[in-house]
Design a protein around this motif. Structure first.
Motif, PDB file in Angstrom:
ATOM      1  N   VAL A 239       0.800  -1.251   0.040  1.00 68.10           N
ATOM      2  CA  VAL A 239      -0.023   0.121   0.040  1.00 68.10           C
ATOM      3  C   VAL A 239       0.868   1.094  -0.049  1.00 68.10           C
ATOM      4  CG1 VAL A 239      -2.016  -1.080   1.307  1.00 68.10           C
ATOM      5  CG2 VAL A 239      -0.099  -0.193   2.622  1.00 68.10           C
ATOM      6  N   PHE A 240       2.055   1.151   0.558  1.00 73.93           N
ATOM      7  CA  PHE A 240       2.925   2.375   0.487  1.00 73.93           C
ATOM      8  C   PHE A 240       3.242   2.912  -0.858  1.00 73.93           C
ATOM      9  CE2 PHE A 240       3.092   0.998   5.127  1.00 73.93           C
ATOM     10  CZ  PHE A 240       3.451   2.420   5.599  1.00 73.93           C
ATOM     11  N   ASN A 241       3.424   2.156  -1.826  1.00 71.84           N
ATOM     12  CA  ASN A 241       3.579   2.511  -3.144  1.00 71.84           C
ATOM     13  C   ASN A 241       2.764   2.325  -3.998  1.00 71.84           C
ATOM     14  OD1 ASN A 241       6.672   3.308  -2.901  1.00 71.84           O
ATOM     15  ND2 ASN A 241       6.662   1.343  -2.222  1.00 71.84           N
ATOM     16  N   THR A 242       1.251   2.095  -3.678  1.00 74.25           N
ATOM     17  CA  THR A 242       0.283   1.796  -4.718  1.00 74.25           C
ATOM     18  C   THR A 242      -0.698   2.997  -4.429  1.00 74.25           C
ATOM     19  OG1 THR A 242       0.617  -0.579  -4.368  1.00 74.25           O
ATOM     20  CG2 THR A 242      -1.548   0.303  -5.233  1.00 74.25           C
ATOM     21  N   PRO A 243      -0.973   3.865  -5.432  1.00 73.91           N
ATOM     22  CA  PRO A 243      -2.033   4.825  -5.385  1.00 73.91           C
ATOM     23  C   PRO A 243      -3.627   4.235  -5.427  1.00 73.91           C
ATOM     24  CG  PRO A 243      -0.323   5.149  -6.959  1.00 73.91           C
ATOM     25  CD  PRO A 243      -0.194   3.934  -6.759  1.00 73.91           C
ATOM     26  N   ASN A 244      -4.530   4.990  -4.685  1.00 71.45           N
ATOM     27  CA  ASN A 244      -5.589   4.467  -4.350  1.00 71.45           C
ATOM     28  C   ASN A 244      -6.527   5.613  -3.897  1.00 71.45           C
ATOM     29  OD1 ASN A 244      -7.762   2.547  -4.659  1.00 71.45           O
ATOM     30  ND2 ASN A 244      -6.971   1.481  -2.773  1.00 71.45           N
ATOM     31  N   LYS A 245      -7.481   5.333  -3.809  1.00 66.78           N
ATOM     32  CA  LYS A 245      -8.673   6.444  -3.228  1.00 66.78           C
ATOM     33  C   LYS A 245      -8.331   6.892  -1.965  1.00 66.78           C
ATOM     34  CE  LYS A 245     -13.634   7.066  -1.933  1.00 66.78           C
ATOM     35  NZ  LYS A 245     -15.056   6.559  -2.122  1.00 66.78           N
ATOM     36  N   VAL A 246      -8.028   8.228  -1.557  1.00 62.83           N
ATOM     37  CA  VAL A 246      -7.552   8.714  -0.492  1.00 62.83           C
ATOM     38  C   VAL A 246      -8.716   9.943  -0.107  1.00 62.83           C
ATOM     39  CG1 VAL A 246      -5.876  10.378   0.811  1.00 62.83           C
ATOM     40  CG2 VAL A 246      -5.077   8.161  -0.540  1.00 62.83           C
ATOM     41  N   ILE A 247      -9.203   9.801   1.002  1.00 63.79           N
ATOM     42  CA  ILE A 247     -10.257  10.947   1.590  1.00 63.79           C
ATOM     43  C   ILE A 247      -9.378  11.596   2.515  1.00 63.79           C
ATOM     44  CG2 ILE A 247     -12.249  11.308   2.700  1.00 63.79           C
ATOM     45  CD1 ILE A 247     -12.832  10.308  -0.039  1.00 63.79           C
TER      46      ILE A 247
END
Length: 415
Positions: A3-11
């Motif tokens: 998860v540290f280098n994987t872009p994903n949805k961030v609120i």
């Protein structure tokens, strides 16, 4: 699970009505805003990028990285969906985590029950894979998981912040009725103060406005006050990413050509508290503190910003006294602050009428649950007073800018 280098949805969340100012900060950091709403913005980012967001944002509350979204009609379906997530690759088996939530589901009578279901799913998954279960509890100083569950739509997030970002870590002595640090920052942003001209803060209380102004002028980010975040307690954390960002922020701090910032209060106790808070924030040397009635506050003969945050008169028996105080504030600004832009932050618009000046702009805020306004006054000399009044007699509450994002947020806020 990487998860540290994987872009994903961030609120990125914030207190209500601060979203336009949060959007400004996020865009300034180079992120594209996918969606903006009353209490936050959505971007696409990795957790390493969330580290940067956590250290740089002044107005935010939490930075939430989505792990999974799914449908769940009840607690059993919630558990079944969550137990399939590879929590053993996210939370150390000998670690500690807590759960927070925002739940509105007809089958759930208390959010605490939903929190327990989340904890059970995580613990059961890790125990099944590792043979050992992590510890859990209410403290937010380690790994934090956040559940957002509305009707049958659920999202589970890694809360990369933990303790709220809205408190900037320097206020060890809050004083009487303190303004939240994130709110103070947003009100200063609303003034469009340039960070170079004088910033005058009579009736400063515990000093939050003056301290935030000094931090902003120095380009000193609130993340430099803090050494513990939730992202540090997830598997895969590289401390060098954190320390590299801290080094970058220290190098960006401006220690030259700083403005004159003056904070005054009639209470010597309040001034001592404000000095202590400023010392903790590392900006005591940037603020001139004065003890005395607000009308005796030093106002340099040059253009700048003067901001008041007087009492609102919520307690019985103080309203009449505050009417006189608000009138004196108006007289002081009109007579002693010519050339400045004056601002009054208040939760009592009836008292604001006693100021005796026409507000040129009105910015909407909440302080806790209290509906508040930041009122702006153009303190011209002579005939310009009348010109300003005639132009602003039809003022309405407004957002900080005219961008589509800010207009959309404002429309949503009215609903």
């Amino acid at each position: 699970m990487e998860v540290f280098n994987t872009p994903n949805k961030v609120i990125i969340t914030c207190n209500r009505r601060l979203s336009p100012y949060l959007a400004q900060e996020v865009e300034a950091l180079g992120f594209d805003i996918v969606r903006a709403f009353n209490t936050g913005v959505e971007v696409n980012a990795s957790i390493n990028e969330c580290i940067r967001l956590n250290l740089n944002l002044r107005v935010a509350s939490q930075v939430l990285y989505e792990i999974k979204s799914f449908r769940a009609r009840n607690a059993d379906e919630l558990y079944k969906a969550l137990v399939t997530i590879a929590w053993d690759e996210l939370i150390p088996f000998d670690g500690y985590f807590s759960v927070t939530s925002n739940v509105h589901n007809e089958t759930i009578t208390t959010p605490l029950f939903a929190n327990v279901k989340v904890k059970d799913a995580i613990v059961d998954r890790i125990k099944d894979k590792k043979g050992v279960r992590p510890n859990t509890g209410p403290e937010l100083n380690r790994a934090v998981i956040h559940l957002h569950w509305i009707d049958d739509r659920a999202e589970i997030f890694l809360d990369t912040s933990g303790e709220t970002l809205a408190k900037h870590g320097y206020r060890k002595h809050p004083g009487k009725a303190p303004m939240l640090e994130a709110l103070a920052t947003a009100t200063i942003m609303a003034t469009q103060w340039d960070g170079q001209s004088p910033f005058i803060n009579p009736m400063c209380g515990s000093g939050t406005l003056a301290i935030e102004a000094a931090l902003m002028a120095q380009k000193r980010m609130p993340g430099l006050q803090r050494m513990n975040y939730s992202f540090m307690h997830f598997i895969g954390y590289d401390e060098e990413v954190f320390f590299e960002e801290r080094r970058r922020l220290k190098d960006l701090t401006d220690k030259k050509n700083l403005p004159l910032i003056i904070a005054s209060d009639i209470s010597d106790v309040a001034i001592e508290i404000a000095k202590s808070n400023a010392r903790t924030a590392g900006v005591e040397h940037l603020i001139t503190f004065e003890v005395g009635d607000f009308a005796k506050t030093t106002v340099p003969k040059e253009n700048g910003v003067i901001m008041f945050n007087p009492e609102y008169g919520e307690r019985l028996g103080v309203h009449a006294k505050l009417e006189a105080t608000y009138k004196r504030i108006g007289d002081f600004m009109k007579q002693e602050c010519k050339g400045y832009r004056g601002y009054i932050f208040t939760g009592n618009l009836d008292l604001a009428k006693k100021i005796g000046l026409q507000a040129s702009r009105r910015f909407e805020f909440f302080s806790g649950k209290l509906d508040c306004r930041l009122l702006q006054y153009e303190l011209y000399e002579g005939s310009k007073d009348k010109l300003s009044e005639s132009k602003t007699s039809k003022d309405a509450d407004e957002s900080p800018t005219g961008s589509k994002i800010h207009k959309l947020i404002r429309v949503q806020d009215k609903k």
